[in-house]
Design a protein around this motif. Structure first.
Motif, mmCIF file in Angstrom:
data_model
loop_
_atom_site.group_PDB
_atom_site.id
_atom_site.type_symbol
_atom_site.label_atom_id
_atom_site.label_comp_id
_atom_site.label_asym_id
_atom_site.label_seq_id
_atom_site.Cartn_x
_atom_site.Cartn_y
_atom_site.Cartn_z
ATOM 1 N N ASP A 26 81.111 18.288 22.792
ATOM 2 C CA ASP A 26 81.617 17.134 23.546
ATOM 3 C C ASP A 26 82.558 16.290 22.700
ATOM 4 N N SER A 27 82.245 16.140 21.400
ATOM 5 C CA SER A 27 83.092 15.314 20.535
ATOM 6 C C SER A 27 84.451 15.969 20.303
ATOM 7 N N LYS A 28 84.518 17.298 20.409
ATOM 8 C CA LYS A 28 85.774 18.009 20.196
ATOM 9 C C LYS A 28 86.630 18.110 21.452
ATOM 10 N N GLY A 29 86.019 17.937 22.614
ATOM 11 C CA GLY A 29 86.789 17.945 23.851
ATOM 12 C C GLY A 29 86.616 19.226 24.645
ATOM 13 N N LYS A 30 87.347 19.281 25.767
ATOM 14 C CA LYS A 30 87.222 20.403 26.695
ATOM 15 C C LYS A 30 87.703 21.706 26.068
ATOM 16 N N GLY A 31 88.685 21.642 25.185
ATOM 17 C CA GLY A 31 89.194 22.852 24.531
ATOM 18 C C GLY A 31 88.135 23.566 23.721
ATOM 19 N N ALA A 32 87.253 22.801 23.085
ATOM 20 C CA ALA A 32 86.173 23.415 22.303
ATOM 21 C C ALA A 32 85.195 24.135 23.216
ATOM 22 N N TRP A 33 84.923 23.557 24.369
ATOM 23 C CA TRP A 33 84.031 24.213 25.331
ATOM 24 C C TRP A 33 84.639 25.524 25.812
ATOM 25 N N ILE A 34 85.930 25.501 26.098
ATOM 26 C CA ILE A 34 86.598 26.712 26.580
ATOM 27 C C ILE A 34 86.635 27.766 25.482
ATOM 28 N N ALA A 35 86.917 27.341 24.232
ATOM 29 C CA ALA A 35 86.929 28.287 23.117
ATOM 30 C C ALA A 35 85.544 28.902 22.913
ATOM 31 N N ALA A 36 84.492 28.092 23.015
ATOM 32 C CA ALA A 36 83.135 28.624 22.874
ATOM 33 C C ALA A 36 82.831 29.622 23.984
ATOM 34 N N MET A 37 83.277 29.329 25.187
ATOM 35 C CA MET A 37 83.044 30.238 26.306
ATOM 36 C C MET A 37 83.779 31.563 26.091
ATOM 37 N N LEU B 273 84.778 32.877 23.220
ATOM 38 C CA LEU B 273 84.108 33.594 22.133
ATOM 39 C C LEU B 273 82.799 34.197 22.606
ATOM 40 N N GLY B 274 82.095 33.498 23.478
ATOM 41 C CA GLY B 274 80.873 34.053 24.049
ATOM 42 C C GLY B 274 81.148 35.320 24.829
ATOM 43 N N PHE B 275 82.226 35.318 25.626
ATOM 44 C CA PHE B 275 82.595 36.526 26.366
ATOM 45 C C PHE B 275 83.002 37.655 25.420
ATOM 46 N N VAL B 276 83.688 37.315 24.339
ATOM 47 C CA VAL B 276 84.166 38.342 23.417
ATOM 48 C C VAL B 276 83.001 39.009 22.691
ATOM 49 N N PHE B 277 82.080 38.198 22.171
ATOM 50 C CA PHE B 277 81.012 38.752 21.351
ATOM 51 C C PHE B 277 79.834 39.283 22.164
ATOM 52 N N PHE B 278 79.432 38.568 23.203
ATOM 53 C CA PHE B 278 78.297 39.004 24.020
ATOM 54 C C PHE B 278 78.466 38.366 25.380
ATOM 55 N N GLY C 290 78.893 34.107 27.205
ATOM 56 C CA GLY C 290 80.070 33.507 27.824
ATOM 57 C C GLY C 290 79.830 33.135 29.271
ATOM 58 N N LEU C 291 79.123 34.015 29.988
ATOM 59 C CA LEU C 291 78.801 33.736 31.385
ATOM 60 C C LEU C 291 77.874 32.530 31.500
ATOM 61 N N ALA C 292 76.902 32.452 30.595
ATOM 62 C CA ALA C 292 75.975 31.310 30.597
ATOM 63 C C ALA C 292 76.719 30.015 30.310
ATOM 64 N N LEU C 293 77.646 30.046 29.356
ATOM 65 C CA LEU C 293 78.438 28.847 29.057
ATOM 66 C C LEU C 293 79.321 28.460 30.244
ATOM 67 N N LEU C 294 79.900 29.447 30.918
ATOM 68 C CA LEU C 294 80.716 29.150 32.087
ATOM 69 C C LEU C 294 79.880 28.480 33.174
ATOM 70 N N PHE C 295 78.706 29.035 33.475
ATOM 71 C CA PHE C 295 77.835 28.430 34.478
ATOM 72 C C PHE C 295 77.393 27.031 34.059
ATOM 73 N N TYR C 296 77.087 26.857 32.767
ATOM 74 C CA TYR C 296 76.663 25.541 32.286
ATOM 75 C C TYR C 296 77.794 24.526 32.427
ATOM 76 N N MET C 297 79.017 24.942 32.095
ATOM 77 C CA MET C 297 80.156 24.016 32.192
ATOM 78 C C MET C 297 80.407 23.617 33.645
#
Length: 138
Positions: free
Chosen positions: A25-36, A38-43, A47-54
């Motif tokens: 949250d402190s880094k902004g929406k771009g950090a959330w998208i980057a985490a999502m 990376l989640g899709f890339v690695f497992f 990434g799907l869980a992060l997308l649903f959470y967002m």
């Protein structure tokens, strides 16, 4: 005899998920998208869980709070306060600052022109000296 033990409440130390959420949250929406991503890339389930959470927490569709806060602060400076004396003082001060800025920019232009002229004069003198040396050697 009774023994007393101290236990720390769980709320005082947030878990890793809460710390990660606060950090993103402190880094902004771009950090959330980057985490999502990376989640899709690695497992992909991460990434799907992060997308649903967002989407569920409405992080995907809200604007960045830092940007909107800056915009609100900037707009507050432009609106009238309701006090005529203060508004007149503010307008006079802003006009004076704009005049000072224009005068300073004109001063900088004169300095640049003077520097350019000095450099050009130096070039011409060096060129004339070189031409004199060439004719003296011939």
């Amino acid at each position: 005899m009774t023994t007393v033990t101290q236990t720390s409440p769980l709320a005082s130390q947030p878990g890793w998920f809460t710390r990660a959420e606060n950090w993103l949250d402190s880094k902004g929406k771009g950090a959330w998208i980057a985490a999502m991503v990376l989640g899709f890339v690695f497992f992909w389930p991460v990434g799907l869980a992060l997308l649903f959470y967002m989407i569920w927490s409405k992080r995907m569709f809200t604007s960045c709070s830092r940007k909107s806060e800056k915009m609100r602060h900037g707009m507050n400076a432009m609106r009238p306060s309701g006090n005529n004396a203060f508004d007149a003082y503010k307008a006079d001060t802003l006009r004076r600052l704009e005049d000072e800025q224009q005068q300073f920019e004109a001063f900088l232009d004169r300095l640049r022109d003077a520097k350019d002229k000095a450099e050009f004069d130096q070039f011409m003198n060096d060129r004339a000296d070189k031409a004199d040396n060439d004719t003296a050697q011939a």
